[in-house]
Design a protein around this motif. Structure first.
Motif, PDB file in Angstrom:
ATOM      1  N   LYS A 131      31.368  28.574  47.051  1.00 43.71           N
ATOM      2  CA  LYS A 131      30.029  28.295  48.304  1.00 43.71           C
ATOM      3  C   LYS A 131      30.155  30.316  48.682  1.00 43.71           C
ATOM      4  O   LYS A 131      29.255  31.308  48.472  1.00 43.71           O
ATOM      5  N   LEU A 132      31.183  31.144  48.291  1.00 44.70           N
ATOM      6  CA  LEU A 132      31.638  32.445  48.778  1.00 44.70           C
ATOM      7  C   LEU A 132      30.639  33.234  47.549  1.00 44.70           C
ATOM      8  O   LEU A 132      30.168  34.430  47.062  1.00 44.70           O
ATOM      9  N   LEU A 175      38.105  36.383  45.952  1.00 41.88           N
ATOM     10  CA  LEU A 175      38.872  35.960  47.656  1.00 41.88           C
ATOM     11  C   LEU A 175      39.693  34.718  46.831  1.00 41.88           C
ATOM     12  O   LEU A 175      40.529  34.468  47.666  1.00 41.88           O
ATOM     13  N   SER A 176      39.582  34.049  45.936  1.00 38.45           N
ATOM     14  CA  SER A 176      40.496  32.935  45.849  1.00 38.45           C
ATOM     15  C   SER A 176      41.492  32.360  45.593  1.00 38.45           C
ATOM     16  O   SER A 176      42.060  31.851  45.985  1.00 38.45           O
ATOM     17  N   SER A 177      41.953  34.260  45.509  1.00 41.21           N
ATOM     18  CA  SER A 177      43.781  34.404  45.277  1.00 41.21           C
ATOM     19  C   SER A 177      44.320  33.898  46.956  1.00 41.21           C
ATOM     20  O   SER A 177      45.171  34.060  46.702  1.00 41.21           O
ATOM     21  N   LEU A 178      43.530  33.749  48.094  1.00 43.32           N
ATOM     22  CA  LEU A 178      43.759  34.070  49.224  1.00 43.32           C
ATOM     23  C   LEU A 178      43.526  32.137  50.454  1.00 43.32           C
ATOM     24  O   LEU A 178      44.168  32.378  50.819  1.00 43.32           O
ATOM     25  N   TYR A 179      43.266  31.900  49.188  1.00 40.91           N
ATOM     26  CA  TYR A 179      43.151  30.444  50.035  1.00 40.91           C
ATOM     27  C   TYR A 179      43.832  29.482  48.801  1.00 40.91           C
ATOM     28  O   TYR A 179      43.903  29.970  48.313  1.00 40.91           O
ATOM     29  N   CYS A 198      27.394  43.160  48.855  1.00 42.85           N
ATOM     30  CA  CYS A 198      26.900  43.850  50.837  1.00 42.85           C
ATOM     31  C   CYS A 198      28.243  44.984  50.772  1.00 42.85           C
ATOM     32  O   CYS A 198      28.549  44.929  50.278  1.00 42.85           O
ATOM     33  N   GLN A 199      28.224  45.284  52.134  1.00 45.39           N
ATOM     34  CA  GLN A 199      29.843  45.926  52.687  1.00 45.39           C
ATOM     35  C   GLN A 199      29.860  45.298  54.002  1.00 45.39           C
ATOM     36  O   GLN A 199      28.865  45.812  54.696  1.00 45.39           O
ATOM     37  N   HIS A 200      30.820  45.709  54.469  1.00 40.71           N
ATOM     38  CA  HIS A 200      31.080  44.929  55.678  1.00 40.71           C
ATOM     39  C   HIS A 200      31.959  46.192  56.518  1.00 40.71           C
ATOM     40  O   HIS A 200      32.623  46.784  56.351  1.00 40.71           O
ATOM     41  N   LEU A 211      38.163  42.769  48.663  1.00 36.51           N
ATOM     42  CA  LEU A 211      37.392  42.048  47.854  1.00 36.51           C
ATOM     43  C   LEU A 211      36.406  41.702  48.186  1.00 36.51           C
ATOM     44  O   LEU A 211      35.911  41.370  46.873  1.00 36.51           O
ATOM     45  N   PHE A 212      35.609  41.132  49.054  1.00 35.85           N
ATOM     46  CA  PHE A 212      34.501  40.626  49.882  1.00 35.85           C
ATOM     47  C   PHE A 212      33.733  41.571  49.117  1.00 35.85           C
ATOM     48  O   PHE A 212      32.611  41.227  48.336  1.00 35.85           O
ATOM     49  N   ASP A 213      33.829  42.534  49.526  1.00 36.66           N
ATOM     50  CA  ASP A 213      32.269  43.824  48.730  1.00 36.66           C
ATOM     51  C   ASP A 213      32.171  43.820  48.098  1.00 36.66           C
ATOM     52  O   ASP A 213      31.933  44.977  47.383  1.00 36.66           O
ATOM     53  N   ASN A 214      34.051  44.321  46.400  1.00 36.73           N
ATOM     54  CA  ASN A 214      33.611  44.839  45.773  1.00 36.73           C
ATOM     55  C   ASN A 214      34.184  43.713  44.255  1.00 36.73           C
ATOM     56  O   ASN A 214      33.926  43.870  43.597  1.00 36.73           O
ATOM     57  N   ASP A 215      34.732  42.424  44.479  1.00 36.34           N
ATOM     58  CA  ASP A 215      35.132  41.600  44.233  1.00 36.34           C
ATOM     59  C   ASP A 215      35.379  39.878  44.315  1.00 36.34           C
ATOM     60  O   ASP A 215      36.286  39.454  44.503  1.00 36.34           O
ATOM     61  N   ARG A 216      34.271  39.613  44.819  1.00 38.40           N
ATOM     62  CA  ARG A 216      34.034  38.598  45.814  1.00 38.40           C
ATOM     63  C   ARG A 216      35.283  37.315  44.962  1.00 38.40           C
ATOM     64  O   ARG A 216      36.126  36.410  45.571  1.00 38.40           O
TER      65      ARG A 216
END
Lengths: 124, 124
Positions: B53-54, B27-31, B62-64, B19-24
């Motif tokens: 923030k994210l 990420l809200s769904s995880l918090y 970016c790519q992790h 999600l971070f790399d492709n659909d940031r």
């Protein structure tokens, strides 16, 4: 609350690495029978096994230098602590960078013990 | 139990960084509203503030690359997860090494959410 978390975690970090560098066998006082340590991927459970692992590390003396300490209150009145720093081993020229996380949990005695401990060296 | 912790944490790590790399924004769904993020020392509380923030990080793509994932059951049926890896930013030659810890807590819906999240770049 926020302030207490900071105070407890900073005091814990100072105490933990001071014991590690000067009186490693006393680290056992910070763990309980339910505690878990993952050390460079190796899983160890229980205060006795954790104490043995730390005692038997292949160096007698070392010195930790702490770079950052981050902490947050966890659920169930605990504290998560994230540390980064470097480790100086005897007869090694270079410092080894490391990261380590702790989950501190309140003990019945009113202090905190280490429930979760994960340690990793950082390879560059 | 031990095996379930491994399975959940590996699936979480894969999902989170994908999600971070492709659909940031997803990420809200995880918090949750109680979630906490400490990002390079900056403390952020709550799903809305964390999402902002994210979203507003100073790069679009970016790519992790994940090097290690360590996990342990925490008290209160949660899971602590410790990740090390590197981050490739666009137009940067070098990878940035990072470490990140998560405390995953069961949600009423039967899955897990991120209660604690601490991120640090590793300076060499």
């Amino acid at each position: 609350m926020e302030e207490q978390v900071e105070v407890v975690s900073k005091a814990f970090v100072e105490h933990y690495y001071s014991l590690f560098d000067n009186d490693r066998s006393s680290l056992s006082s910070l763990y309980h029978p339910t505690s878990m340590l993952t050390f460079e991927g190796q899983k160890i459970v229980g205060v006795d096994e954790i104490s043995a692992k730390l005692r038997d590390l292949p160096f007698d003396k070392c010195q930790h230098h702490i770079s950052t300490v981050d902490s947050q209150p966890s659920s169930s009145a605990g504290i998560v602590v994230f540390v980064s720093g470097s480790l100086q081993l005897p007869e090694e020229e270079h410092h080894l960078r490391f990261s380590q996380m702790f989950h501190l949990v309140p003990s019945p005695a009113g202090s905190f013990f280490v429930q979760n401990d994960i340690f990793r060296l950082n390879y560059g």
